[in-house]
Design a protein around this motif. Structure first.
Motif, PDB file in Angstrom:
ATOM      1  N   SER A   1     -19.480  -0.123   5.379  1.00 51.20           N
ATOM      2  CA  SER A   1     -20.984  -0.717   5.206  1.00 51.20           C
ATOM      3  C   SER A   1     -21.286  -1.803   6.141  1.00 51.20           C
ATOM      4  O   SER A   1     -22.438  -2.104   6.228  1.00 51.20           O
ATOM      5  CB  SER A   1     -21.231  -1.245   3.816  1.00 51.20           C
ATOM      6  OG  SER A   1     -20.394  -2.238   3.447  1.00 51.20           O
ATOM      7  N   GLU A   2     -20.328  -1.998   7.069  1.00 52.94           N
ATOM      8  CA  GLU A   2     -20.275  -3.203   8.110  1.00 52.94           C
ATOM      9  C   GLU A   2     -19.327  -2.673   9.281  1.00 52.94           C
ATOM     10  O   GLU A   2     -18.546  -1.963   8.915  1.00 52.94           O
ATOM     11  CB  GLU A   2     -20.086  -4.172   7.560  1.00 52.94           C
ATOM     12  CG  GLU A   2     -18.431  -4.733   7.210  1.00 52.94           C
ATOM     13  CD  GLU A   2     -18.563  -5.793   6.400  1.00 52.94           C
ATOM     14  OE1 GLU A   2     -17.315  -6.474   6.270  1.00 52.94           O
ATOM     15  OE2 GLU A   2     -19.317  -6.592   5.826  1.00 52.94           O
ATOM     16  N   PRO A   3     -19.532  -3.210  10.500  1.00 51.76           N
ATOM     17  CA  PRO A   3     -18.521  -2.998  11.435  1.00 51.76           C
ATOM     18  C   PRO A   3     -17.280  -3.087  11.203  1.00 51.76           C
ATOM     19  O   PRO A   3     -16.755  -4.205  10.603  1.00 51.76           O
ATOM     20  CB  PRO A   3     -19.049  -3.774  12.615  1.00 51.76           C
ATOM     21  CG  PRO A   3     -20.667  -3.980  12.165  1.00 51.76           C
ATOM     22  CD  PRO A   3     -20.548  -4.259  10.753  1.00 51.76           C
ATOM     23  N   TYR A   4     -16.622  -1.940  11.324  1.00 49.80           N
ATOM     24  CA  TYR A   4     -14.959  -1.931  10.904  1.00 49.80           C
ATOM     25  C   TYR A   4     -14.142  -2.540  11.683  1.00 49.80           C
ATOM     26  O   TYR A   4     -14.255  -2.023  12.866  1.00 49.80           O
ATOM     27  CB  TYR A   4     -14.568  -0.462  10.570  1.00 49.80           C
ATOM     28  CG  TYR A   4     -13.159  -0.380  10.141  1.00 49.80           C
ATOM     29  CD1 TYR A   4     -12.911  -0.169   8.713  1.00 49.80           C
ATOM     30  CD2 TYR A   4     -12.062  -0.428  11.109  1.00 49.80           C
ATOM     31  CE1 TYR A   4     -11.627  -0.133   8.401  1.00 49.80           C
ATOM     32  CE2 TYR A   4     -10.834  -0.081  10.697  1.00 49.80           C
ATOM     33  CZ  TYR A   4     -10.461  -0.003   9.107  1.00 49.80           C
ATOM     34  OH  TYR A   4      -9.306   0.298   8.760  1.00 49.80           O
ATOM     35  N   ARG A   5     -13.506  -3.389  11.755  1.00 50.31           N
ATOM     36  CA  ARG A   5     -12.182  -3.900  12.473  1.00 50.31           C
ATOM     37  C   ARG A   5     -10.942  -3.320  12.048  1.00 50.31           C
ATOM     38  O   ARG A   5     -10.622  -3.709  10.732  1.00 50.31           O
ATOM     39  CB  ARG A   5     -12.409  -5.476  12.786  1.00 50.31           C
ATOM     40  CG  ARG A   5     -13.376  -5.997  13.551  1.00 50.31           C
ATOM     41  CD  ARG A   5     -13.659  -5.385  14.890  1.00 50.31           C
ATOM     42  NE  ARG A   5     -12.330  -5.435  15.946  1.00 50.31           N
ATOM     43  CZ  ARG A   5     -12.213  -6.264  17.099  1.00 50.31           C
ATOM     44  NH1 ARG A   5     -13.274  -7.160  17.253  1.00 50.31           N
ATOM     45  NH2 ARG A   5     -11.112  -6.367  17.585  1.00 50.31           N
ATOM     46  N   MET A   6      -9.998  -3.368  13.006  1.00 51.56           N
ATOM     47  CA  MET A   6      -8.841  -2.882  12.426  1.00 51.56           C
ATOM     48  C   MET A   6      -7.592  -4.095  12.304  1.00 51.56           C
ATOM     49  O   MET A   6      -7.383  -4.813  13.228  1.00 51.56           O
ATOM     50  CB  MET A   6      -8.128  -1.968  13.376  1.00 51.56           C
ATOM     51  CG  MET A   6      -6.558  -1.392  12.966  1.00 51.56           C
ATOM     52  SD  MET A   6      -6.619  -0.515  11.561  1.00 51.56           S
ATOM     53  CE  MET A   6      -5.370  -1.550  10.649  1.00 51.56           C
ATOM     54  N   PHE A   7      -7.468  -4.434  11.022  1.00 53.93           N
ATOM     55  CA  PHE A   7      -6.675  -5.717  10.807  1.00 53.93           C
ATOM     56  C   PHE A   7      -5.189  -4.990  10.273  1.00 53.93           C
ATOM     57  O   PHE A   7      -5.349  -4.106   9.384  1.00 53.93           O
ATOM     58  CB  PHE A   7      -7.353  -6.682   9.588  1.00 53.93           C
ATOM     59  CG  PHE A   7      -8.616  -7.250  10.273  1.00 53.93           C
ATOM     60  CD1 PHE A   7      -8.739  -8.012  10.924  1.00 53.93           C
ATOM     61  CD2 PHE A   7      -9.733  -6.752   9.541  1.00 53.93           C
ATOM     62  CE1 PHE A   7      -9.650  -8.731  11.596  1.00 53.93           C
ATOM     63  CE2 PHE A   7     -10.877  -7.396   9.907  1.00 53.93           C
ATOM     64  CZ  PHE A   7     -10.997  -8.286  10.846  1.00 53.93           C
ATOM     65  N   THR A   8      -4.356  -5.628  10.496  1.00 56.69           N
ATOM     66  CA  THR A   8      -2.916  -5.397  10.406  1.00 56.69           C
ATOM     67  C   THR A   8      -2.523  -5.231   8.734  1.00 56.69           C
ATOM     68  O   THR A   8      -1.906  -4.383   8.219  1.00 56.69           O
ATOM     69  CB  THR A   8      -1.763  -6.104  11.006  1.00 56.69           C
ATOM     70  OG1 THR A   8      -1.914  -7.356  10.744  1.00 56.69           O
ATOM     71  CG2 THR A   8      -1.773  -5.900  12.657  1.00 56.69           C
ATOM     72  N   SER A   9      -3.424  -6.150   7.885  1.00 56.59           N
ATOM     73  CA  SER A   9      -3.156  -6.464   6.794  1.00 56.59           C
ATOM     74  C   SER A   9      -3.714  -4.969   5.902  1.00 56.59           C
ATOM     75  O   SER A   9      -3.476  -4.592   4.676  1.00 56.59           O
ATOM     76  CB  SER A   9      -3.888  -7.538   6.323  1.00 56.59           C
ATOM     77  OG  SER A   9      -5.305  -7.310   6.441  1.00 56.59           O
ATOM     78  N   ARG A  10      -4.561  -4.189   6.578  1.00 58.99           N
ATOM     79  CA  ARG A  10      -5.213  -3.011   5.823  1.00 58.99           C
ATOM     80  C   ARG A  10      -3.785  -1.780   5.920  1.00 58.99           C
ATOM     81  O   ARG A  10      -4.009  -0.874   5.172  1.00 58.99           O
ATOM     82  CB  ARG A  10      -6.096  -2.296   6.817  1.00 58.99           C
ATOM     83  CG  ARG A  10      -7.475  -3.297   6.837  1.00 58.99           C
ATOM     84  CD  ARG A  10      -8.586  -2.367   7.604  1.00 58.99           C
ATOM     85  NE  ARG A  10      -9.488  -3.342   7.858  1.00 58.99           N
ATOM     86  CZ  ARG A  10     -10.699  -3.718   7.370  1.00 58.99           C
ATOM     87  NH1 ARG A  10     -10.930  -3.061   6.157  1.00 58.99           N
ATOM     88  NH2 ARG A  10     -11.639  -4.448   7.790  1.00 58.99           N
ATOM     89  N   ALA A  11      -2.882  -1.879   6.776  1.00 63.19           N
ATOM     90  CA  ALA A  11      -1.969  -1.026   6.760  1.00 63.19           C
ATOM     91  C   ALA A  11      -0.751  -1.172   5.750  1.00 63.19           C
ATOM     92  O   ALA A  11      -0.153  -2.221   5.792  1.00 63.19           O
ATOM     93  CB  ALA A  11      -1.135  -0.803   8.209  1.00 63.19           C
ATOM     94  N   GLU A  12      -0.615  -0.302   4.832  1.00 64.12           N
ATOM     95  CA  GLU A  12       0.668  -0.383   3.929  1.00 64.12           C
ATOM     96  C   GLU A  12       2.032  -0.069   4.411  1.00 64.12           C
ATOM     97  O   GLU A  12       2.988  -0.486   4.029  1.00 64.12           O
ATOM     98  CB  GLU A  12       0.394   0.673   2.676  1.00 64.12           C
ATOM     99  CG  GLU A  12       0.261   1.909   3.185  1.00 64.12           C
ATOM    100  CD  GLU A  12      -1.301   2.530   3.380  1.00 64.12           C
ATOM    101  OE1 GLU A  12      -1.850   1.687   4.297  1.00 64.12           O
ATOM    102  OE2 GLU A  12      -1.729   3.060   2.661  1.00 64.12           O
ATOM    103  N   TYR A  13       1.928   0.396   5.816  1.00 67.81           N
ATOM    104  CA  TYR A  13       3.308   0.572   6.540  1.00 67.81           C
ATOM    105  C   TYR A  13       3.545  -0.277   7.678  1.00 67.81           C
ATOM    106  O   TYR A  13       4.244  -0.073   8.523  1.00 67.81           O
ATOM    107  CB  TYR A  13       3.257   1.966   6.986  1.00 67.81           C
ATOM    108  CG  TYR A  13       3.280   3.054   5.969  1.00 67.81           C
ATOM    109  CD1 TYR A  13       4.413   3.199   5.377  1.00 67.81           C
ATOM    110  CD2 TYR A  13       2.137   3.755   5.466  1.00 67.81           C
ATOM    111  CE1 TYR A  13       4.532   4.291   4.270  1.00 67.81           C
ATOM    112  CE2 TYR A  13       2.087   4.527   4.440  1.00 67.81           C
ATOM    113  CZ  TYR A  13       3.319   4.868   3.903  1.00 67.81           C
ATOM    114  OH  TYR A  13       3.136   5.808   2.954  1.00 67.81           O
TER     115      TYR A  13
END
Length: 135
Positions: free
Chosen positions: A80-92
Motif C-alpha cells: 500500500s506504500e512504496p516497497y523497499r527491500m530490508f534484510t529483516s523481511r527475509a527469514e533466510y
C-alpha cells in the motif's frame, strides 16, 4: 497482487513489469526486478519465435535471494506504500550473504541459460571444489 512470481501480469499474458509500476522504490529493487522480468520475457519470446512451448519460469525463491523475498512479498502480500527491500523481511537472511551469492545463484542462472560465461562457470566450480575439500 496482479503479478506472478515471474513478474508477468495476470491480466495480460506476455507483459512483464519491473520497478515503480510494481509498487517498489529504489534503484536496486528496480534493477533486480528487471533481471527477473527480462529473463522471463526474453525466454518466453525466444520460445514463441521458434514455435516452442513456454519455457520453465525463472523464479528466485525466498530462500535463494533477496530478490526472491521482494517478488514474493509483492505477489503474495501486495503493497500500500512504496516497497523497499530490508534484510529483516527475509527469514533466510543468515544464509543470504554476499560472500555466497555466486554459489547460490550462478548454477540457477546456468540452468536457465542466463549464465554462459565459461570463466564464471569455472570459477564457481573451483570454489565449490575447494569448499567440498574442506568439509
Amino acid at each position: 497482487q496482479t503479478l506472478t512470481h515471474t513478474l508477468e501480469t495476470k491480466q495480460i499474458g506476455g507483459l512483464y513489469l519491473a520497478g515503480q509500476i510494481c509498487g517498489t522504490t529504489g534503484y536496486e529493487e528496480a534493477a533486480a526486478q528487471g533481471i527477473v522480468a527480462g529473463a522471463n520475457a526474453g525466454r518466453a519470446a525466444a520460445a514463441a519465435s521458434c514455435g516452442l512451448a513456454m519455457p520453465k519460469p525463472f523464479v528466485v525463491g525466498r530462500d535463494e535471494g533477496y530478490i526472491g523475498v521482494l517478488i514474493d512479498d509483492l505477489v503474495t502480500r501486495g503493497t500500500s506504500e512504496p516497497y523497499r527491500m530490508f534484510t529483516s523481511r527475509a527469514e533466510y537472511r543468515i544464509t543470504l550473504r554476499a560472500d555466497n551469492a555466486d554459489l547460490r545463484l550462478t548454477r540457477k542462472g546456468m540452468e536457465f541459460g542466463l549464465v554462459q560465461d565459461d570463466e564464471r562457470i569455472a570459477a564457481v566450480e573451483t570454489r565449490e571444489y575447494i569448499i567440498d575439500e574442506r568439509i
